[in-house]
Design a protein around this motif. Structure first.
Motif, PDB file in Angstrom:
ATOM      1  N   LYS A  65       0.845  -1.189   0.000  1.00  0.00           N
ATOM      2  CA  LYS A  65       0.000   0.000   0.000  1.00  0.00           C
ATOM      3  C   LYS A  65       0.882   1.242   0.000  1.00  0.00           C
ATOM      4  CE  LYS A  65      -0.293   0.028   5.015  1.00  0.00           C
ATOM      5  NZ  LYS A  65       0.555   1.201   5.128  1.00  0.00           N
ATOM      6  N   ASP A  66       0.355   2.324  -0.517  1.00  0.00           N
ATOM      7  CA  ASP A  66       1.071   3.589  -0.480  1.00  0.00           C
ATOM      8  C   ASP A  66       0.077   4.723  -0.639  1.00  0.00           C
ATOM      9  OD1 ASP A  66       0.379   3.325  -3.121  1.00  0.00           O
ATOM     10  OD2 ASP A  66       2.342   3.841  -3.920  1.00  0.00           O
ATOM     11  N   GLY A  67       0.539   5.938  -0.425  1.00  0.00           N
ATOM     12  CA  GLY A  67      -0.318   7.101  -0.567  1.00  0.00           C
ATOM     13  C   GLY A  67       0.273   8.313   0.117  1.00  0.00           C
ATOM     14  N   PHE A  68      -0.508   9.372   0.140  1.00  0.00           N
ATOM     15  CA  PHE A  68      -0.052  10.649   0.654  1.00  0.00           C
ATOM     16  C   PHE A  68      -0.732  10.977   1.981  1.00  0.00           C
ATOM     17  CE2 PHE A  68       0.677  10.733  -3.876  1.00  0.00           C
ATOM     18  CZ  PHE A  68       1.942  11.288  -3.965  1.00  0.00           C
ATOM     19  N   LEU A  69      -0.132  11.882   2.712  1.00  0.00           N
ATOM     20  CA  LEU A  69      -0.703  12.346   3.976  1.00  0.00           C
ATOM     21  C   LEU A  69      -0.428  13.833   4.131  1.00  0.00           C
ATOM     22  CD1 LEU A  69       1.824  12.729   6.268  1.00  0.00           C
ATOM     23  CD2 LEU A  69       1.844  10.262   5.979  1.00  0.00           C
ATOM     24  N   VAL A  70      -1.304  14.499   4.878  1.00  0.00           N
ATOM     25  CA  VAL A  70      -1.136  15.915   5.177  1.00  0.00           C
ATOM     26  C   VAL A  70      -1.734  16.168   6.551  1.00  0.00           C
ATOM     27  CG1 VAL A  70      -3.295  16.554   4.016  1.00  0.00           C
ATOM     28  CG2 VAL A  70      -1.530  18.282   4.372  1.00  0.00           C
ATOM     29  N   GLY A  71      -1.075  16.973   7.342  1.00  0.00           N
ATOM     30  CA  GLY A  71      -1.583  17.208   8.692  1.00  0.00           C
ATOM     31  C   GLY A  71      -0.815  18.284   9.415  1.00  0.00           C
ATOM     32  N   GLY A  72      -0.856  18.207  10.744  1.00  0.00           N
ATOM     33  CA  GLY A  72      -0.209  19.210  11.566  1.00  0.00           C
ATOM     34  C   GLY A  72       0.532  18.588  12.735  1.00  0.00           C
ATOM     35  N   TYR A  73       1.423  19.356  13.340  1.00  0.00           N
ATOM     36  CA  TYR A  73       2.158  18.878  14.499  1.00  0.00           C
ATOM     37  C   TYR A  73       2.398  20.026  15.469  1.00  0.00           C
ATOM     38  CZ  TYR A  73       6.194  20.692  11.816  1.00  0.00           C
ATOM     39  OH  TYR A  73       7.063  21.476  11.095  1.00  0.00           O
ATOM     40  N   ALA A  74       2.627  19.669  16.733  1.00  0.00           N
ATOM     41  CA  ALA A  74       2.895  20.667  17.764  1.00  0.00           C
ATOM     42  C   ALA A  74       3.810  20.036  18.802  1.00  0.00           C
ATOM     43  CB  ALA A  74       1.600  21.145  18.413  1.00  0.00           C
ATOM     44  N   GLY A  75       4.638  20.867  19.439  1.00  0.00           N
ATOM     45  CA  GLY A  75       5.555  20.320  20.429  1.00  0.00           C
ATOM     46  C   GLY A  75       6.242  21.397  21.228  1.00  0.00           C
ATOM     47  N   TYR A  76       7.188  20.925  22.049  1.00  0.00           N
ATOM     48  CA  TYR A  76       7.957  21.847  22.889  1.00  0.00           C
ATOM     49  C   TYR A  76       9.388  21.332  22.967  1.00  0.00           C
ATOM     50  CZ  TYR A  76       8.935  25.227  26.581  1.00  0.00           C
ATOM     51  OH  TYR A  76       9.428  26.289  27.292  1.00  0.00           O
ATOM     52  N   ASN A  77      10.355  22.230  22.741  1.00  0.00           N
ATOM     53  CA  ASN A  77      11.776  21.895  22.828  1.00  0.00           C
ATOM     54  C   ASN A  77      12.410  22.601  24.019  1.00  0.00           C
ATOM     55  OD1 ASN A  77      12.057  20.255  20.494  1.00  0.00           O
ATOM     56  ND2 ASN A  77      12.140  22.081  19.205  1.00  0.00           N
ATOM     57  N   VAL A  78      13.445  21.965  24.573  1.00  0.00           N
ATOM     58  CA  VAL A  78      14.280  22.592  25.595  1.00  0.00           C
ATOM     59  C   VAL A  78      15.735  22.380  25.194  1.00  0.00           C
ATOM     60  CG1 VAL A  78      15.033  22.573  27.994  1.00  0.00           C
ATOM     61  CG2 VAL A  78      12.611  22.235  27.448  1.00  0.00           C
ATOM     62  N   GLN A  79      16.441  23.474  24.955  1.00  0.00           N
ATOM     63  CA  GLN A  79      17.877  23.379  24.687  1.00  0.00           C
ATOM     64  C   GLN A  79      18.615  23.584  25.995  1.00  0.00           C
ATOM     65  OE1 GLN A  79      19.311  25.676  21.388  1.00  0.00           O
ATOM     66  NE2 GLN A  79      21.429  25.039  21.678  1.00  0.00           N
ATOM     67  N   LEU A  80      19.415  22.591  26.396  1.00  0.00           N
ATOM     68  CA  LEU A  80      20.101  22.649  27.668  1.00  0.00           C
ATOM     69  C   LEU A  80      21.057  23.838  27.713  1.00  0.00           C
ATOM     70  CD1 LEU A  80      20.850  18.856  28.237  1.00  0.00           C
ATOM     71  CD2 LEU A  80      18.799  20.173  28.801  1.00  0.00           C
ATOM     72  N   ASP A  81      21.234  24.432  28.903  1.00  0.00           N
ATOM     73  CA  ASP A  81      22.064  25.631  29.065  1.00  0.00           C
ATOM     74  C   ASP A  81      23.486  25.387  28.577  1.00  0.00           C
ATOM     75  OD1 ASP A  81      19.938  26.957  30.151  1.00  0.00           O
ATOM     76  OD2 ASP A  81      20.530  26.619  32.239  1.00  0.00           O
TER      77      ASP A  81
END
Length: 211
Positions: A65-81
């Motif tokens: 099987k194959d095909g296309f997808l479209v959507g959204g994403y959300a998140g949070y990053n922390v870069q260490l000091d």
């Protein structure tokens, strides 16, 4: 006579004392150097939200099987000091048009998503990362002459990608994922596993971190 000698000595001492003072007055005034103000460099810390699109291919119920997808994403990053290490958490959800056939069987998936932990290494505005977590998707199996059945599949995902902060607020990315949704038992066709690969590109808006 003695009085004249004493007055002359006093005058000489006064002149000697005035010469360094006059020379010092002619020197330019010393000004301390202006303090160096450190300009903060870019940081990946903060929440973000984005949109993505991609292509998926894999197998289910012995059908490719194959095909296309479209959507959204959300998140949070922390870069260490004072470190290039970036840690984060992200979730996404996508509309999918993925299907395939094998003999009388037809399989398709209309949506998928994942919640993943991320760990990355930043080269200033460039970020290379790996991610893994829980994956979920719908599964539809139809067998001509026997009927159909649907399941919500739950499994795991692992992958990685690269991200670039084009501005302080906008980041673009490209990534690869492998998804294993496990095996489900259908009313038609018996047990069937579902695995796939996908490549995606996305663009996100990064908010200023409140912390």
């Amino acid at each position: 006579m003695i009085r004249r000698i004493a007055l002359g000595a006093v005058s000489a001492l006064a002149i000697t004392a005035m010469v360094p003072a006059a020379m010092a007055a002619d020197l330019p005034a010393y000004e301390p150097p202006a303090p160096v103000i450190a300009v903060p460099s870019f940081t990946w810390t903060g929440p973000y939200i984005g949109v993505q699109a991609g292509y998926s291919w894999g197998s289910a119920a012995r059908a490719n099987k194959d095909g296309f997808l479209v959507g959204g994403y959300a998140g949070y990053n922390v870069q260490l000091d004072n470190s290039p290490v970036v840690l984060g958490i992200e979730t996404d959800f996508n509309y999918a048009d993925i299907d395939g056939r094998h003999g009388r069987a037809r399989v398709d998936s209309d949506w998928n998503g994942a919640t993943r932990a991320r760990v990355g290494y930043a080269f200033d505005r460039f970020l290379a990362y790996a991610a893994g977590g829980v994956a979920y998707a719908d599964r539809n199996l139809r067998i001509r002459g026997s009927g159909s059945d649907s399941k919500t599949a739950l499994g795991w995902t692992v992958g990685g990608g690269v991200e670039y902060a084009a501005t302080d607020d906008v980041a673009v990315r490209a990534e690869y994922r492998y998804n294993d949704y496990g095996k489900d038992r259908f009313k038609v066709g018996g047990r069937s596993e579902y695995t796939d690969h996908s490549v995606r590109v996305g663009v996100a808006y990064k908010f200023t971190s409140p912390f």
